[in-house]
Scaffold this motif. Structure first.
Motif, PDB file in Angstrom:
ATOM      1  N   LEU A  98       0.843  -1.191   0.000  1.00 51.58           N
ATOM      2  CA  LEU A  98       0.000   0.000   0.000  1.00 51.58           C
ATOM      3  C   LEU A  98       0.882   1.247   0.000  1.00 51.58           C
ATOM      4  CD1 LEU A  98      -2.531  -1.106   2.778  1.00 51.58           C
ATOM      5  CD2 LEU A  98      -2.868  -1.252   0.300  1.00 51.58           C
ATOM      6  N   SER A  99       0.290   2.372  -0.347  1.00 47.83           N
ATOM      7  CA  SER A  99       1.025   3.631  -0.307  1.00 47.83           C
ATOM      8  C   SER A  99       0.066   4.765   0.020  1.00 47.83           C
ATOM      9  CB  SER A  99       1.717   3.906  -1.647  1.00 47.83           C
ATOM     10  OG  SER A  99       0.759   4.023  -2.693  1.00 47.83           O
ATOM     11  N   THR A 100       0.626   5.862   0.494  1.00 48.39           N
ATOM     12  CA  THR A 100      -0.148   7.071   0.732  1.00 48.39           C
ATOM     13  C   THR A 100       0.627   8.247   0.166  1.00 48.39           C
ATOM     14  OG1 THR A 100      -1.217   8.470   2.393  1.00 48.39           O
ATOM     15  CG2 THR A 100       0.788   7.327   3.083  1.00 48.39           C
ATOM     16  N   PHE A 101       0.040   8.920  -0.799  1.00 51.53           N
ATOM     17  CA  PHE A 101       0.689  10.023  -1.510  1.00 51.53           C
ATOM     18  C   PHE A 101       2.068   9.601  -2.024  1.00 51.53           C
ATOM     19  CE2 PHE A 101      -2.254  11.983   1.534  1.00 51.53           C
ATOM     20  CZ  PHE A 101      -3.044  12.720   0.651  1.00 51.53           C
ATOM     21  N   GLY A 102       2.135   8.364  -2.527  1.00 47.86           N
ATOM     22  CA  GLY A 102       3.362   7.862  -3.120  1.00 47.86           C
ATOM     23  C   GLY A 102       4.366   7.288  -2.148  1.00 47.86           C
ATOM     24  N   ASN A 103       4.079   7.318  -0.843  1.00 47.06           N
ATOM     25  CA  ASN A 103       4.996   6.800   0.171  1.00 47.06           C
ATOM     26  C   ASN A 103       4.584   5.390   0.584  1.00 47.06           C
ATOM     27  OD1 ASN A 103       6.612   9.314   0.674  1.00 47.06           O
ATOM     28  ND2 ASN A 103       4.577  10.084   1.204  1.00 47.06           N
ATOM     29  N   ALA A 104       5.552   4.472   0.626  1.00 53.93           N
ATOM     30  CA  ALA A 104       5.273   3.081   0.972  1.00 53.93           C
ATOM     31  C   ALA A 104       4.801   2.957   2.414  1.00 53.93           C
ATOM     32  CB  ALA A 104       6.517   2.228   0.757  1.00 53.93           C
ATOM     33  N   ILE A 105       3.801   2.114   2.626  1.00 53.34           N
ATOM     34  CA  ILE A 105       3.235   1.882   3.953  1.00 53.34           C
ATOM     35  C   ILE A 105       3.744   0.549   4.493  1.00 53.34           C
ATOM     36  CG2 ILE A 105       1.103   1.489   5.252  1.00 53.34           C
ATOM     37  CD1 ILE A 105      -0.335   3.298   3.273  1.00 53.34           C
ATOM     38  N   TYR A 106       4.161   0.571   5.769  1.00 61.49           N
ATOM     39  CA  TYR A 106       4.620  -0.632   6.458  1.00 61.49           C
ATOM     40  C   TYR A 106       3.642  -0.967   7.584  1.00 61.49           C
ATOM     41  CZ  TYR A 106       8.974   0.193   3.953  1.00 61.49           C
ATOM     42  OH  TYR A 106       9.906   0.375   2.970  1.00 61.49           O
ATOM     43  N   VAL A 107       3.760  -2.197   8.100  1.00 63.22           N
ATOM     44  CA  VAL A 107       2.830  -2.621   9.144  1.00 63.22           C
ATOM     45  C   VAL A 107       3.566  -3.405  10.225  1.00 63.22           C
ATOM     46  CG1 VAL A 107       2.184  -4.799   7.991  1.00 63.22           C
ATOM     47  CG2 VAL A 107       0.584  -3.696   9.575  1.00 63.22           C
ATOM     48  N   ASP A 108       3.168  -3.167  11.472  1.00 66.15           N
ATOM     49  CA  ASP A 108       3.585  -3.954  12.633  1.00 66.15           C
ATOM     50  C   ASP A 108       2.337  -4.379  13.390  1.00 66.15           C
ATOM     51  OD1 ASP A 108       6.237  -3.505  12.063  1.00 66.15           O
ATOM     52  OD2 ASP A 108       6.577  -2.085  13.703  1.00 66.15           O
ATOM     53  N   ALA A 109       2.443  -5.469  14.129  1.00 66.91           N
ATOM     54  CA  ALA A 109       1.382  -5.838  15.057  1.00 66.91           C
ATOM     55  C   ALA A 109       1.524  -5.012  16.325  1.00 66.91           C
ATOM     56  CB  ALA A 109       1.463  -7.319  15.390  1.00 66.91           C
ATOM     57  N   VAL A 110       0.407  -4.609  16.905  1.00 65.71           N
ATOM     58  CA  VAL A 110       0.431  -3.910  18.187  1.00 65.71           C
ATOM     59  C   VAL A 110       0.636  -4.955  19.281  1.00 65.71           C
ATOM     60  CG1 VAL A 110      -0.864  -2.462  19.789  1.00 65.71           C
ATOM     61  CG2 VAL A 110      -1.059  -2.081  17.313  1.00 65.71           C
ATOM     62  N   PHE A 124      -6.157  -9.403  14.560  1.00 63.82           N
ATOM     63  CA  PHE A 124      -4.891  -8.686  14.461  1.00 63.82           C
ATOM     64  C   PHE A 124      -5.159  -7.192  14.644  1.00 63.82           C
ATOM     65  CE2 PHE A 124      -4.485 -12.460  11.838  1.00 63.82           C
ATOM     66  CZ  PHE A 124      -3.206 -12.928  12.089  1.00 63.82           C
ATOM     67  N   THR A 125      -4.548  -6.594  15.648  1.00 64.76           N
ATOM     68  CA  THR A 125      -4.561  -5.135  15.753  1.00 64.76           C
ATOM     69  C   THR A 125      -3.242  -4.647  15.175  1.00 64.76           C
ATOM     70  OG1 THR A 125      -5.926  -5.222  17.745  1.00 64.76           O
ATOM     71  CG2 THR A 125      -4.782  -3.152  17.282  1.00 64.76           C
ATOM     72  N   LEU A 126      -3.323  -3.941  14.060  1.00 64.58           N
ATOM     73  CA  LEU A 126      -2.139  -3.602  13.282  1.00 64.58           C
ATOM     74  C   LEU A 126      -1.906  -2.100  13.259  1.00 64.58           C
ATOM     75  CD1 LEU A 126      -2.640  -5.971  10.204  1.00 64.58           C
ATOM     76  CD2 LEU A 126      -1.474  -6.433  12.368  1.00 64.58           C
ATOM     77  N   SER A 127      -0.638  -1.728  13.264  1.00 63.24           N
ATOM     78  CA  SER A 127      -0.231  -0.330  13.160  1.00 63.24           C
ATOM     79  C   SER A 127       0.391  -0.109  11.786  1.00 63.24           C
ATOM     80  CB  SER A 127       0.781   0.010  14.256  1.00 63.24           C
ATOM     81  OG  SER A 127       1.295   1.320  14.075  1.00 63.24           O
ATOM     82  N   PHE A 128      -0.189   0.808  11.022  1.00 60.19           N
ATOM     83  CA  PHE A 128       0.310   1.143   9.692  1.00 60.19           C
ATOM     84  C   PHE A 128       1.086   2.457   9.780  1.00 60.19           C
ATOM     85  CE2 PHE A 128      -3.205  -1.695   9.073  1.00 60.19           C
ATOM     86  CZ  PHE A 128      -2.846  -2.476   7.984  1.00 60.19           C
ATOM     87  N   TYR A 129       2.249   2.512   9.137  1.00 58.09           N
ATOM     88  CA  TYR A 129       3.121   3.670   9.314  1.00 58.09           C
ATOM     89  C   TYR A 129       4.049   3.845   8.115  1.00 58.09           C
ATOM     90  CZ  TYR A 129       6.507   0.060  10.665  1.00 58.09           C
ATOM     91  OH  TYR A 129       7.325  -1.050  10.679  1.00 58.09           O
ATOM     92  N   LEU A 130       4.775   4.970   8.110  1.00 56.88           N
ATOM     93  CA  LEU A 130       5.796   5.256   7.104  1.00 56.88           C
ATOM     94  C   LEU A 130       7.174   5.100   7.737  1.00 56.88           C
ATOM     95  CD1 LEU A 130       4.270   8.496   5.495  1.00 56.88           C
ATOM     96  CD2 LEU A 130       3.860   6.107   4.862  1.00 56.88           C
ATOM     97  N   ALA A 131       8.175   4.806   6.914  1.00 56.26           N
ATOM     98  CA  ALA A 131       9.541   4.638   7.415  1.00 56.26           C
ATOM     99  C   ALA A 131      10.526   5.173   6.389  1.00 56.26           C
ATOM    100  CB  ALA A 131       9.821   3.169   7.715  1.00 56.26           C
TER     101      ALA A 131
END
Length: 370
Positions: A98-110, A124-131
């Motif tokens: 996935l991406s947001t405004f062209g930035n790749a999205i990563y995921v971790d489990a909470v 699964f409670t997941l945290s989506f973020y940029l890196a």
């Protein structure tokens, strides 16, 4: 060099290893096989939809699994599940596709928020973020709760064993035409031991729109599929499963919706897992002049609530037939269509502030600050 090598320097040597090959690669490092009877019903909060999902297991580690092409084609999401220890975890910093405004999205489990219940419902409670390129988290996007029903389909969520008479009555059905929406009363009557008749669903005035639902005596569930209905003003008419997002219907006899009561007592129709396509509604249509047209312009959705005397049906009126309504296409819509650009709001991660304040630490009467 193919990922490694060495250089001779002043009689010695310097070993070279490619960092990319030193990093974990779960596709490369494990052998994957689809789990027999492991396909299940995945419901995604971040996607806002549900689908049947394939799960695979690593031959080298029986507690290591992956969801194939979960959010994007060819991008898998990995997790560890130990049924004996009842633990459910995920490797960190997984790319999602996935991406947001062209930035790749990563995921971790909470941490501590992933569970499996006694009925094999995985939450699964997941945290989506940029890196950044170094793997440092730069912005939080959102947390999302995703569920997976291991080895179960949406049909398993319906109440089995109901009698045909349980479906007889008046139901409140949501309808829409892309511009207007509302609810209409629909009547179900019993024709015989395996057939129910539905009337009032087309929203047409002065028209007998009766269509049939087949009752399965073994499961107590209903089946709806393409069927001809009464002609209207000389045009052949039918009702069929419909995908309101793509504007496509199907007249393929093997494609059908399965109906039954959910836990809340709402009469709910779901996609048959054996379908080639996916449908979110039913629609009346006509054929004429080589075209397919919606009969009233409206389609109805698949959750029908029991009628209550005080129920409001909105402001929708019956409509007259006109060949000027929306045209529609015939075709089978793919079960999964990926939307990978989400355009989510990002919340920058604040770097930890370094404190320059001297801490007074005393050990057995000795202090670092005099």
């Amino acid at each position: 060099m193919d990922g490694y090598g060495f250089f001779v320097i002043n009689g010695g040597f310097k070993l070279y290893l490619d960092p990319a090959l030193m990093a974990p690669d779960f596709d490369r490092d494990y052998t994957w096989a689809t789990v027999e009877d492991g396909d299940g019903y995945f419901t995604s909060e971040i996607e806002g939809k549900s689908w049947m999902q394939v799960v695979q297991q690593a031959e080298e580690d029986p507690t290591f699994f992956r969801f194939t092409s979960l959010y994007a084609e060819g991008v898998h999401i990995y997790f560890n599940y130990d049924p004996e220890a009842k633990t459910l975890t995920m490797p960190k910093m997984q790319p999602t596709g996935l991406s947001t405004f062209g930035n790749a999205i990563y995921v971790d489990a909470v941490a501590g928020k992933c569970t499996v219940d006694a009925e094999d419902k995985f939450t699964f409670t997941l945290s989506f973020y940029l890196a950044d390129e170094e793997g440092n988290k730069t912005a939080e996007l959102l947390q999302s709760t995703e569920t997976f029903l291991w080895g179960r389909t949406p049909i398993d969520l319906l109440q089995h064993g109901k009698k045909i008479d349980d479906y007889v009555g008046t139901w409140v059905v949501p309808v829409e035409n892309g511009e207007q929406s509302g609810k209409i009363p629909v009547t179900i009557t019993k024709a015989d031991g395996t057939t129910l008749l539905v009337s009032g669903l087309s929203l047409m005035d002065n028209y007998d729109d009766t269509m049939a639902l087949m009752y399965d005596e073994e499961t107590g569930l209903l089946v709806f599929g393409y069927q001809p209905v009464a002609s209207i003003q000389g045009f052949d008419a039918f009702v069929a499963p419909f995908n309101s997002v793509t504007g496509q219907l199907t007249r393929t006899s093997s494609e059908c919706l399965v109906g039954g009561f959910n836990k809340a007592g709402v009469l709910t129709f779901v996609n048959n897992p054996d379908n080639q396509g996916v449908y979110d509604s039913m629609v009346y249509a006509v054929t004429g002049g080589g075209q397919l047209m919606l009969m009233s312009g409206f389609w109805n959705y698949l959750e029908w609530e029991p009628y209550a005397p005080a129920a409001s049906f909105g402001t929708l009126d019956k409509v007259d037939f006109s060949m000027g309504t929306k045209s529609v296409e015939e075709g089978i819509v793919s079960k999964r269509t990926y939307k990978t650009e989400l355009n989510l709001q990002a919340f920058p991660v604040q770097p930890s502030k370094l404190s320059l304040k001297v801490q007074r630490t005393a050990v057995q009467g000795f202090s670092l600050v005099r």
